[in-house]
Design an enzyme around this catalytic site. Structure first.
Site, PDB file in Angstrom:
ATOM      1  N   GLY A 104      39.853  52.591  14.066  1.00 31.56           N
ATOM      2  CA  GLY A 104      40.713  53.767  14.265  1.00 31.56           C
ATOM      3  C   GLY A 104      41.088  54.400  12.941  1.00 31.56           C
ATOM      4  O   GLY A 104      41.490  53.701  12.015  1.00 31.56           O
ATOM      5  N   ARG A 106      33.625  52.534  15.951  1.00 32.36           N
ATOM      6  CA  ARG A 106      33.706  51.109  16.317  1.00 32.36           C
ATOM      7  C   ARG A 106      32.274  50.738  16.694  1.00 32.36           C
ATOM      8  O   ARG A 106      31.704  51.333  17.604  1.00 32.36           O
ATOM      9  CB  ARG A 106      34.660  50.915  17.493  1.00 32.36           C
ATOM     10  CG  ARG A 106      36.086  51.437  17.218  1.00 32.36           C
ATOM     11  CD  ARG A 106      37.039  50.986  18.297  1.00 32.36           C
ATOM     12  NE  ARG A 106      38.292  51.718  18.264  1.00 32.36           N
ATOM     13  CZ  ARG A 106      39.330  51.445  17.467  1.00 32.36           C
ATOM     14  NH1 ARG A 106      39.252  50.444  16.617  1.00 32.36           N
ATOM     15  NH2 ARG A 106      40.442  52.155  17.522  1.00 32.36           N
ATOM     16  N   ASP A 110      41.876  45.241  11.855  1.00 33.83           N
ATOM     17  CA  ASP A 110      41.413  43.859  12.014  1.00 33.83           C
ATOM     18  C   ASP A 110      39.930  43.755  12.390  1.00 33.83           C
ATOM     19  O   ASP A 110      39.220  42.874  11.910  1.00 33.83           O
ATOM     20  CB  ASP A 110      42.293  43.075  12.995  1.00 33.83           C
ATOM     21  CG  ASP A 110      42.389  43.734  14.357  1.00 33.83           C
ATOM     22  OD1 ASP A 110      41.896  44.861  14.525  1.00 33.83           O
ATOM     23  OD2 ASP A 110      42.961  43.105  15.269  1.00 33.83           O
ATOM     24  N   THR A 170      45.367  51.173   9.028  1.00 31.47           N
ATOM     25  CA  THR A 170      45.594  51.290  10.474  1.00 31.47           C
ATOM     26  C   THR A 170      47.038  51.709  10.720  1.00 31.47           C
ATOM     27  O   THR A 170      47.937  51.222  10.023  1.00 31.47           O
ATOM     28  CB  THR A 170      45.323  49.963  11.221  1.00 31.47           C
ATOM     29  OG1 THR A 170      45.869  50.048  12.542  1.00 31.47           O
ATOM     30  CG2 THR A 170      45.926  48.748  10.547  1.00 31.47           C
ATOM     31  N   ASP A 230      48.735  50.812  13.117  1.00 29.88           N
ATOM     32  CA  ASP A 230      49.412  49.775  13.906  1.00 29.88           C
ATOM     33  C   ASP A 230      50.299  48.840  13.079  1.00 29.88           C
ATOM     34  O   ASP A 230      51.194  48.204  13.618  1.00 29.88           O
ATOM     35  CB  ASP A 230      48.371  48.910  14.641  1.00 29.88           C
ATOM     36  CG  ASP A 230      47.514  49.728  15.593  1.00 29.88           C
ATOM     37  OD1 ASP A 230      47.938  50.828  15.973  1.00 29.88           O
ATOM     38  OD2 ASP A 230      46.416  49.253  15.939  1.00 29.88           O
ATOM     39  N   ASP A 277      49.540  45.945  12.097  1.00 28.25           N
ATOM     40  CA  ASP A 277      49.436  44.667  12.809  1.00 28.25           C
ATOM     41  C   ASP A 277      48.694  43.607  11.995  1.00 28.25           C
ATOM     42  O   ASP A 277      48.232  42.619  12.553  1.00 28.25           O
ATOM     43  CB  ASP A 277      48.732  44.879  14.164  1.00 28.25           C
ATOM     44  CG  ASP A 277      47.344  45.503  14.013  1.00 28.25           C
ATOM     45  OD1 ASP A 277      46.989  45.928  12.901  1.00 28.25           O
ATOM     46  OD2 ASP A 277      46.626  45.567  15.022  1.00 28.25           O
ATOM     47  N   ARG A 287      48.475  48.811  19.760  1.00 27.70           N
ATOM     48  CA  ARG A 287      47.783  47.690  20.431  1.00 27.70           C
ATOM     49  C   ARG A 287      48.793  46.648  20.861  1.00 27.70           C
ATOM     50  O   ARG A 287      49.761  46.974  21.508  1.00 27.70           O
ATOM     51  CB  ARG A 287      46.739  47.053  19.495  1.00 27.70           C
ATOM     52  CG  ARG A 287      45.481  47.845  19.415  1.00 27.70           C
ATOM     53  CD  ARG A 287      44.428  47.065  18.655  1.00 27.70           C
ATOM     54  NE  ARG A 287      43.379  47.948  18.216  1.00 27.70           N
ATOM     55  CZ  ARG A 287      42.374  48.325  18.982  1.00 27.70           C
ATOM     56  NH1 ARG A 287      42.273  47.870  20.213  1.00 27.70           N
ATOM     57  NH2 ARG A 287      41.472  49.160  18.536  1.00 27.70           N
TER      58      ARG A 287
HETATM   59  O1  F6P Z   1      44.161  50.626  16.039  1.00 29.88           O
HETATM   60  C1  F6P Z   1      44.561  51.953  16.052  1.00 29.88           C
HETATM   61  C2  F6P Z   1      44.672  52.459  17.462  1.00 29.88           C
HETATM   62  O2  F6P Z   1      45.114  53.808  17.404  1.00 29.88           O
HETATM   63  C3  F6P Z   1      45.576  51.649  18.392  1.00 29.88           C
HETATM   64  O3  F6P Z   1      46.941  51.917  18.175  1.00 29.88           O
HETATM   65  C4  F6P Z   1      45.076  52.079  19.731  1.00 29.88           C
HETATM   66  O4  F6P Z   1      45.333  51.093  20.707  1.00 29.88           O
HETATM   67  C5  F6P Z   1      43.596  52.224  19.489  1.00 29.88           C
HETATM   68  O5  F6P Z   1      43.424  52.432  18.112  1.00 29.88           O
HETATM   69  C6  F6P Z   1      42.946  53.363  20.226  1.00 29.88           C
HETATM   70  O6  F6P Z   1      41.591  53.300  19.973  1.00 29.88           O
HETATM   71  P1  F6P Z   1      40.556  54.468  20.289  1.00 29.88           P
HETATM   72  O7  F6P Z   1      40.784  55.574  19.296  1.00 29.88           O
HETATM   73  O8  F6P Z   1      39.232  53.835  20.129  1.00 29.88           O
HETATM   74  O9  F6P Z   1      40.850  54.938  21.684  1.00 29.88           O
END
Ligand code: F6P
Length: 331
Positions: free
Chosen positions: A11, A72, A103, A126, A128, A130, A172
């Site tokens: 992300g 990803r 992560d 990130t 998050d 986290d 998350r």
């Molecule tokens: O890890 C960053 C994040 O924005 C999280 O907060 C969220 O759950 C996830 O990525 C969303 O992922 P995507 O952009 O692949 O929908």
């Protein structure tokens, strides 16, 4: 060492561009060549590389997102995918990597060091926050400010219409973003994955407030709380909808739901994120030059620190529960 690569993965987060800029300019300062890798690990597998120079990173420090693009990548999780990446890096002469991400990105980085034998330094990027091993990750400060801006605006309409707003924040399985913005935004109830909570208690609190004349509320819900409601709700449903319906049924209050979603990932990075990213980018290059690998840079107080990626990934990030308690006392 002559040539290093840099990529962003997972992300995106505001401040990633500032980190790229710093990696590139500090590496050039030390006489290294820098290759930009597009779309994270997917770009390693596809050989999507380009030579970077000072002007490749001009006018990006203020921009959210990542000029290197992000993805990803499932294929990189396979040994075959990683071998393709190794082949491409060898062809290009990339001797070491800087990986900016969360992560999942660090899990990939670990494999690059251990399995492919390429030195790698991780920079935590990130929203998050986290990741263990750092007080804060790049992008989180900007995201918190974005959430606060949203809460301020929602509060205006919540008070005018005397409604309860259930606002869902990202993160998350981590409630950091929610706790901090609940405290700073004056939320009336806070729900995070790390804490048990009783929805009846929350509803009773809202009813009491209603009896005292308070007819609007802000309830902040971390997206990760959903697991608790598995048996009661549709798994694909955001927890905020479930909670909103429950509050409405139990209190009779008019409720509305706002999923802040990817809005939280965008925007011009704050000063704090730009400075953090610039410092971490520079440190990553210095650590590679010093022969380090398989570590993630962090910040503790004012000092940059670093830890083995394996330690970072095997340690759960602790949330300051004192801040959570304070948020609930002040609400
Ligand atoms: O890890 C960053 C994040 O924005 C999280 O907060 C969220 O759950 C996830 O990525 C969303 O992922 P995507 O952009 O692949 O929908």
């Amino acid at each position: 060492m002559n040539k290093i690569g840099v990529l962003t993965s997972g992300g995106d987060a505001p401040g990633m561009n500032a980190a790229i800029r710093s990696v590139v300019r500090v590496a050039l300062h030390h006489g290294l060549n820098v290759v930009g890798i597009r779309r994270g690990y997917a770009g390693l597998i596809d050989g999507d590389f380009y030579q970077m120079n000072r002007s490749s990173v001009s006018d990006i420090i203020q921009r959210g997102g990542t000029i290197l693009l992000s993805a990803r990548c499932e294929e990189f999780k396979t040994p075959e995918g990683r071998q393709k990446a190794l082949h491409n890096m060898q062809q290009e002469g990339i001797e070491a990597l800087v990986v900016i991400g969360g992560d999942g990105s660090l899990t990939g980085a670990q494999k690059i060091d251990k399995e492919l034998g390429i030195p790698v330094i991780g920079i935590p990027g990130t929203i998050d926050n986290d990741l263990a091993g750092t007080e804060i990750t790049i992008g989180c400060d900007t995201a918190m400010n974005t959430v606060i801006d949203a809460i301020n605006k929602i509060r205006d309409t919540a008070t005018s219409h005397e409604r309860t707003f259930v606002i869902e924040t990202m993160g998350r399985r981590c409630g950091f973003l929610t706790v901090m913005t609940a405290l700073a935004g004056g939320a009336d109830a806070i729900l995070i994955p790390e804490m048990n909570y009783d929805l009846d208690d929350i509803c009773n609190k809202l009813i009491k407030r209603q009896e005292m004349g308070r007819l609007h509320n802000i309830v902040l819900v971390a997206e990760g709380v959903g697991e608790d409601f598995k048996t009661n709700r549709n798994l694909d449903e955001s927890p905020a909808f479930f909670i909103s319906r429950l509050i409405s049924d139990k209190t009779g209050q008019e409720t509305r739901v706002i999923i802040l979603g990817h809005l939280q990932r965008g925007g011009s990075p704050t000063v704090r994120d730009r400075v953090l990213a610039s410092r971490m980018g520079a440190k990553a290059v210095e650590l590679l030059l010093a022969g380090e690998s398989n570590i993630m840079i962090g910040i503790e107080g004012r000092e940059l620190v670093y830890h083995k990626i394996s330690e970072v990934l095997s340690t759960k990030k602790e949330i300051d529960m004192g801040l959570y308690e304070l948020g609930t006392i002040l609400s």
